[in-house]
Enzyme design. Structure first.
Site, PDB file in Angstrom:
ATOM      1  N   PRO A 180       0.834  -1.204   0.000  1.00 22.48           N
ATOM      2  CA  PRO A 180       0.000   0.000   0.000  1.00 22.48           C
ATOM      3  C   PRO A 180       0.873   1.260   0.000  1.00 22.48           C
ATOM      4  CG  PRO A 180      -0.814  -1.607   1.573  1.00 22.48           C
ATOM      5  CD  PRO A 180       0.506  -2.115   1.098  1.00 22.48           C
ATOM      6  N   GLU A 181       0.576   2.177  -0.902  1.00 25.86           N
ATOM      7  CA  GLU A 181       1.337   3.415  -1.018  1.00 25.86           C
ATOM      8  C   GLU A 181       0.446   4.581  -0.613  1.00 25.86           C
ATOM      9  OE1 GLU A 181       3.183   3.464  -4.902  1.00 25.86           O
ATOM     10  OE2 GLU A 181       3.943   1.433  -4.659  1.00 25.86           O
TER      11      GLU A 181
END
Length: 269
Positions: free
Chosen positions: A2-3
């Site tokens: 997840p960014e």
């Protein structure tokens, strides 16, 4: 992993569901993720009301009067809000139960995430972070000045969280492609004019990804369980051997800092 868009999507999904809600129980179903989850959270958070949720880089910050709960989704984490009576899923390692009978659960199969706590809202992991890419401070002048004399490749440079936060592998690949910049080019050799183009594309691509609910490749899902839809618009990431949408050539892949980089040899110089 997840960014920034995935964490921002999670924050936006949590706000209407847990903000202003009172915690009845904080439960660590597994003691350790990347670091040990503080055992004292059971006592610290009981009876506390969520009075705000923020994001700093890839960290989710849940505010209470007594301090801030800091959550990192690691490589495979996601957060969902469900009825507290719902059976735990495998890899649900931490949860907050609220007095409205809802439960916020952190699910992290690979256990590289983190649940930390700070009484004053600061933390060494937060204090070393660079600028936010969606703020005005992040522009061509900032990035150009930071890059002078840097011999590392441009992709590694823009993924350095001490320079700018949240530009992870997916969005670095996509932004460099949109800017026509070779990911192997030395950061210090990129002109200010090209940095102007790059900063604008980073902003635009991150905003589009947030609007689409992030990118789902394997584990990530939104708070309501739906996937992120930005995957459908990826130009190069994960498309090795497929035709470039601009020139028709083949998308290539190389390894940089143990990460796969996807790019077009013809379009990116």
């Amino acid at each position: 992993m997840p960014e920034l868009p995935e964490v921002e999507t999670t924050k936006n999904g949590l706000l209407p569901l847990i903000n202003n809600q009172r915690v009845t129980r904080a439960i660590r179903h597994r003691a350790n993720l990347r670091w040990e989850i503080p055992k004292a959270l059971k006592t610290i958070l009981a009876g506390q009301v969520v009075n705000g949720i923020d994001r700093r880089g890839k960290y989710l910050l849940i505010r209470f009067d007594v301090g801030t709960l800091i959550i990192h989704l690691g490589m495979s984490g996601s957060i969902k809000v469900v009825n507290s009576s719902e059976v735990l899923r495998k890899h649900d390692h931490f949860e907050l139960i609220f007095d409205n009978n809802k439960s916020m659960r952190l699910n992290d199969p690979r256990r590289f995430g983190a649940v930390l706590f700070s009484k004053d809202g600061s933390h060494p992991l937060l204090n070393s972070l660079g600028v936010e890419p969606l703020e005005e401070e992040f522009d061509e002048t900032y990035l150009y000045n930071k890059s002078r004399n840097k011999v590392q490749n441009i992709k590694t440079f823009i993924m350095n969280s001490k320079v700018v936060v949240g530009v992870g592998n997916i969005y670095a690949c996509e932004s460099l492609f949109a800017s026509g910049i070779d990911p192997a080019r030395q950061a210090g050799s990129v002109s200010k004019k090209r940095y102007a183009l790059l900063t604008q594309h980073i902003k635009n691509i991150l905003k589009k990804a947030i609007k689409a609910g992030g990118t789902t490749l394997q584990d990530f899902s939104q708070v309501d369980g739906t996937p992120g839809y930005f995957t459908q618009t990826l130009s190069v990431y994960g498309r090795e051997g497929k035709n470039c949408s601009t020139c028709g050539g083949k998308i290539s892949r190389l390894i940089q800092n143990q990460r796969s980089t996807f790019y077009c040899k013809q379009c990116q110089t």
